[in-house]
Motif scaffolding. Sequence first.
Motif, PDB file in Angstrom:
ATOM      1  N   GLU A  60       9.294  20.845   3.461  1.00  0.00           N
ATOM      2  CA  GLU A  60       9.805  22.216   3.560  1.00  0.00           C
ATOM      3  C   GLU A  60       8.666  23.162   3.179  1.00  0.00           C
ATOM      4  OE1 GLU A  60      11.228  25.102   4.528  1.00  0.00           O
ATOM      5  OE2 GLU A  60      13.165  24.092   4.264  1.00  0.00           O
ATOM      6  N   PHE A  61       8.083  23.805   4.194  1.00  0.00           N
ATOM      7  CA  PHE A  61       7.024  24.785   3.914  1.00  0.00           C
ATOM      8  C   PHE A  61       7.390  26.155   4.458  1.00  0.00           C
ATOM      9  CE2 PHE A  61       5.130  21.774   7.185  1.00  0.00           C
ATOM     10  CZ  PHE A  61       5.508  22.480   8.304  1.00  0.00           C
ATOM     11  N   GLY A  62       8.698  26.417   4.511  1.00  0.00           N
ATOM     12  CA  GLY A  62       9.177  27.721   4.907  1.00  0.00           C
ATOM     13  C   GLY A  62       9.865  27.762   6.254  1.00  0.00           C
ATOM     14  N   GLN A  63       9.787  26.668   7.015  1.00  0.00           N
ATOM     15  CA  GLN A  63      10.351  26.665   8.361  1.00  0.00           C
ATOM     16  C   GLN A  63      11.836  26.319   8.386  1.00  0.00           C
ATOM     17  OE1 GLN A  63       9.115  24.121   6.881  1.00  0.00           O
ATOM     18  NE2 GLN A  63       9.031  22.249   8.068  1.00  0.00           N
ATOM     19  N   GLY A  64      12.394  25.865   7.271  1.00  0.00           N
ATOM     20  CA  GLY A  64      13.838  25.767   7.151  1.00  0.00           C
ATOM     21  C   GLY A  64      14.534  24.433   7.319  1.00  0.00           C
ATOM     22  N   PRO A  65      13.845  23.273   7.328  1.00  0.00           N
ATOM     23  CA  PRO A  65      14.604  22.022   7.498  1.00  0.00           C
ATOM     24  C   PRO A  65      15.545  21.718   6.344  1.00  0.00           C
ATOM     25  CG  PRO A  65      12.312  21.553   6.947  1.00  0.00           C
ATOM     26  CD  PRO A  65      12.398  23.010   7.249  1.00  0.00           C
ATOM     27  N   ALA A  66      15.202  22.159   5.133  1.00  0.00           N
ATOM     28  CA  ALA A  66      16.097  21.898   4.005  1.00  0.00           C
ATOM     29  C   ALA A  66      17.464  22.526   4.259  1.00  0.00           C
ATOM     30  CB  ALA A  66      15.487  22.443   2.714  1.00  0.00           C
ATOM     31  N   THR A  67      17.458  23.721   4.813  1.00  0.00           N
ATOM     32  CA  THR A  67      18.722  24.392   5.124  1.00  0.00           C
ATOM     33  C   THR A  67      19.388  23.779   6.347  1.00  0.00           C
ATOM     34  OG1 THR A  67      17.929  26.459   4.166  1.00  0.00           O
ATOM     35  CG2 THR A  67      19.769  26.610   5.710  1.00  0.00           C
ATOM     36  N   GLY A  68      18.619  23.550   7.408  1.00  0.00           N
ATOM     37  CA  GLY A  68      19.189  23.026   8.643  1.00  0.00           C
ATOM     38  C   GLY A  68      19.799  21.645   8.477  1.00  0.00           C
ATOM     39  N   LEU A  69      19.080  20.735   7.817  1.00  0.00           N
ATOM     40  CA  LEU A  69      19.586  19.376   7.632  1.00  0.00           C
ATOM     41  C   LEU A  69      20.812  19.383   6.722  1.00  0.00           C
ATOM     42  CD1 LEU A  69      16.178  17.510   7.211  1.00  0.00           C
ATOM     43  CD2 LEU A  69      17.572  17.692   9.271  1.00  0.00           C
ATOM     44  N   THR A  70      20.797  20.229   5.716  1.00  0.00           N
ATOM     45  CA  THR A  70      21.946  20.323   4.819  1.00  0.00           C
ATOM     46  C   THR A  70      23.153  20.893   5.545  1.00  0.00           C
ATOM     47  OG1 THR A  70      20.422  20.650   2.968  1.00  0.00           O
ATOM     48  CG2 THR A  70      22.725  21.220   2.593  1.00  0.00           C
ATOM     49  N   THR A  71      22.910  21.831   6.440  1.00  0.00           N
ATOM     50  CA  THR A  71      24.003  22.410   7.229  1.00  0.00           C
ATOM     51  C   THR A  71      24.691  21.348   8.071  1.00  0.00           C
ATOM     52  OG1 THR A  71      22.841  24.534   7.347  1.00  0.00           O
ATOM     53  CG2 THR A  71      24.587  24.166   8.961  1.00  0.00           C
ATOM     54  N   ILE A  72      23.921  20.470   8.691  1.00  0.00           N
ATOM     55  CA  ILE A  72      24.497  19.401   9.527  1.00  0.00           C
ATOM     56  C   ILE A  72      25.419  18.518   8.697  1.00  0.00           C
ATOM     57  CG2 ILE A  72      23.972  17.366  10.925  1.00  0.00           C
ATOM     58  CD1 ILE A  72      21.246  18.676  11.564  1.00  0.00           C
ATOM     59  N   VAL A  73      24.918  18.064   7.547  1.00  0.00           N
ATOM     60  CA  VAL A  73      25.725  17.189   6.687  1.00  0.00           C
ATOM     61  C   VAL A  73      26.962  17.918   6.179  1.00  0.00           C
ATOM     62  CG1 VAL A  73      25.768  15.944   4.491  1.00  0.00           C
ATOM     63  CG2 VAL A  73      23.777  15.752   5.987  1.00  0.00           C
ATOM     64  N   ALA A  74      26.780  19.146   5.703  1.00  0.00           N
ATOM     65  CA  ALA A  74      27.893  19.894   5.122  1.00  0.00           C
ATOM     66  C   ALA A  74      29.008  20.118   6.134  1.00  0.00           C
ATOM     67  CB  ALA A  74      27.391  21.234   4.580  1.00  0.00           C
ATOM     68  N   ASP A  75      28.633  20.378   7.386  1.00  0.00           N
ATOM     69  CA  ASP A  75      29.652  20.629   8.405  1.00  0.00           C
ATOM     70  C   ASP A  75      30.451  19.372   8.697  1.00  0.00           C
ATOM     71  OD1 ASP A  75      31.114  21.542  10.671  1.00  0.00           O
ATOM     72  OD2 ASP A  75      29.556  23.012  11.061  1.00  0.00           O
ATOM     73  N   GLU A  76      29.763  18.261   8.929  1.00  0.00           N
ATOM     74  CA  GLU A  76      30.496  17.016   9.215  1.00  0.00           C
ATOM     75  C   GLU A  76      31.312  16.547   8.004  1.00  0.00           C
ATOM     76  OE1 GLU A  76      31.127  15.438  11.841  1.00  0.00           O
ATOM     77  OE2 GLU A  76      29.655  16.104  13.322  1.00  0.00           O
ATOM     78  N   LEU A  77      30.838  16.904   6.831  1.00  0.00           N
ATOM     79  CA  LEU A  77      31.534  16.511   5.607  1.00  0.00           C
ATOM     80  C   LEU A  77      32.688  17.450   5.281  1.00  0.00           C
ATOM     81  CD1 LEU A  77      31.329  14.465   3.243  1.00  0.00           C
ATOM     82  CD2 LEU A  77      29.664  15.995   2.187  1.00  0.00           C
ATOM     83  N   ASP A  78      32.691  18.641   5.912  1.00  0.00           N
ATOM     84  CA  ASP A  78      33.642  19.703   5.574  1.00  0.00           C
ATOM     85  C   ASP A  78      33.494  20.120   4.120  1.00  0.00           C
ATOM     86  OD1 ASP A  78      35.061  20.621   7.847  1.00  0.00           O
ATOM     87  OD2 ASP A  78      36.112  18.704   7.951  1.00  0.00           O
ATOM     88  N   ALA A  79      32.244  20.227   3.691  1.00  0.00           N
ATOM     89  CA  ALA A  79      31.948  20.669   2.332  1.00  0.00           C
ATOM     90  C   ALA A  79      31.891  22.183   2.272  1.00  0.00           C
ATOM     91  CB  ALA A  79      30.616  20.079   1.876  1.00  0.00           C
ATOM     92  N   ASP A  80      31.940  22.707   1.058  1.00  0.00           N
ATOM     93  CA  ASP A  80      31.714  24.125   0.853  1.00  0.00           C
ATOM     94  C   ASP A  80      30.221  24.326   0.620  1.00  0.00           C
ATOM     95  OD1 ASP A  80      33.124  26.816   0.267  1.00  0.00           O
ATOM     96  OD2 ASP A  80      31.658  26.609  -1.347  1.00  0.00           O
ATOM     97  N   TRP A  81      29.655  25.383   1.203  1.00  0.00           N
ATOM     98  CA  TRP A  81      28.202  25.578   1.121  1.00  0.00           C
ATOM     99  C   TRP A  81      27.734  25.694  -0.325  1.00  0.00           C
ATOM    100  CZ3 TRP A  81      24.518  24.270   4.056  1.00  0.00           C
ATOM    101  CH2 TRP A  81      23.231  24.809   3.919  1.00  0.00           C
TER     102      TRP A  81
END
Length: 716
Positions: free
Chosen positions: A66-87
Amino acid sequence: MNAPFDANGTSRREFLGTSGLVIGLALPMGGRAAAAPAKAAAPFAPNAFVRIAADNSVTVIIKHIEFGQGPATGLTTIVADELDADWSQMRIDFAPANDPLYKNLMFGTMGTGGSTAMANSWMQLRNAGAAARAMLVEAAARKWKVPAAEIKVSKGVVSHGKRKARFGELAADAALLPVPEKPVLKTPDQFTLIGTDVPKIDTLVKTTGTAQFTMDTRRPGMVISVIQHPPAFGGTVKAVRDAAALKVPGVVAVKAIPHGVVVYAKDTFAAIRGRAALDVDWDLSKAETRSTEAMIKTYAEAAATPGKQAEAKGDAAAAIKGAAKTIDATYIFPYLAHAPMEPLDVVIEPREGGADVWMGSQFQVGETAAIAGVLGVPFAGMTLHELYAGGSFGRRATPAMEFAVEAASAVKALGGKTPVKHVWTRETDLLGGRYRPLVVHRAQGGVDARGEIVGWDSVIAAQSFMIGTPFEDKSKGYDDSMMEGVTESSYDFPAFRAGFHVMQNGVPTLWWRSVGNTHTAYAVETFLDQLLELGGQDRIAGRLKLMKDDRAKAVLRRVAELAGGLDAKSGRARGVAFHKSFGSYVAQIAEVSKGADGLPKVHKMWCAIDCGIAINTNVIRAQIEGGIGYGLGHALYSEITLGEGGLVQQSNFDSYRSLRIGEMPEVEVAIIKSGANPTGVGEPGLPPTAPAIANAWRRLTGKAVRRLPFAHGDNA
């Protein structure tokens, strides 16, 4: 809240205790979950992407830097959505160096680049999240003795009627269940987070200063090392007189290594002062001593000949020869430095049988292995503590892992027992090579009596940084970084040929943000604009007529709609450009006027992008805006030049000009809704920027800019 580190700045690598759930998955792109059951309290679970703790936090293991381009957010978004987690319950941790567990599925080894982070992880992390959700649901079903199909999950809460449980309350029971082999994935209409503007998960730690970068890392007994490289590429150390350097307070040692001369000190300032006091004799007998202008002359002479053929359709030479009107243009693209805000740096702490390494590594396994090789310790004895990095734009992705080798050599030269933070200064970075390659591109084309384009011939003379490395494609004779954007074009010309010359050069070069597309998009889109004008064709309609792909046409139409066409008010002009790269389609329109300095003043950029399913629209817009700013600044001002003797003439931002905040135009981005799998975002926003500006500039002034940057004297 989202920090992957404890209060002491040490990376958390341990898995959670008996109250936690660890999901270990081995998932190819179309993937299946591992059949082995997950076990609670496992100290480490192979291919673990999801951790659920008793405190209800969900940690996603991020396998990309993660050097500012956003994979930490993008990858977490994928998991959170399939998991139905709260952000709010999502956390991140960076993966250790481990290819079997965390390789990039498009590379075969751990690594970030080519805008592949989302594309290679899409199905992998969807399956990871969906499997975790299914196990939580099954745990609740068994606990409440109800059918699993009747249970609902929303924002981190599992429910059945009035019964409710948070993820953390079910984690221990879920951990004892088998992992589903084929978890049911959501359909796009069921997404709740994917495609939305969820805030970046690392914003808090970055704004509070708690995010850990290599520059923040301190180890007991650590020294700082800086290096003096040879003044010309390919030079070596002949003799070192270090007496003056050793007299600088704080300097503890001076050592010669294959890469140059290293100064070690108790602090960075002392190390830099010690380096300035060095007296080194260099052997430049095998160095690259040509100037930039001498190289350009050689490259242009090569580009004036057909070269080897990379791609062809019909007889382009005959079509151009028989055309009613023709254009012959030669484009010159300079060396460009990446200049990330945090230059290259690493902390290496040797220990018995191995070492601990702290760095933002773009090739985690490759660099860890390189350090182990130099230190003479087994890979199994190494621990990489992956950290945030302050930018890269390709600079941290070196095929030979030479920065890691250099740093490890510095550690070894000092005795191999002292922790060393090896730091490049800005001057080391800009003088140190691994630039975007110098390129000369000759294009010839013609139109018939009706104004239709009948033929196109491109010849590119460029250096390859992949030939001779594991990244070489021996079936082609060239690498895609030279030709991408010209070969496999989005346009269908009646006759077309692409030729190439692989130029030999001692200047080390590298991937630079959007790689070959940085120069091919400019040459193709500005040359195409002139051909369309030569034939009396509309600049948008003419492009649409040539496009093969409906998705390409859609983004061009959308950007025209967004901007309201190409007409501009008096004193301004608009230009358009389109380019497909890294699987994504991008079209841009620029509105420019003539600035007080005689250069284009860009007032606004409109952009339309189709990057498949938009995982996080906030990140996409940010990357497009950043790509436009990065591309604009380099197109207007930036170049690395070599003078007499092959000496680089730029050493800091006073001579390597970057875009200033007041020069950043307004940017409006339209994201095309798509059902296709996600494609690149970090790089595709850059290639159309410079040609859109150049096309507007030519329309405003009549001047076709064929040598970048715009500020170069040839464009006066």
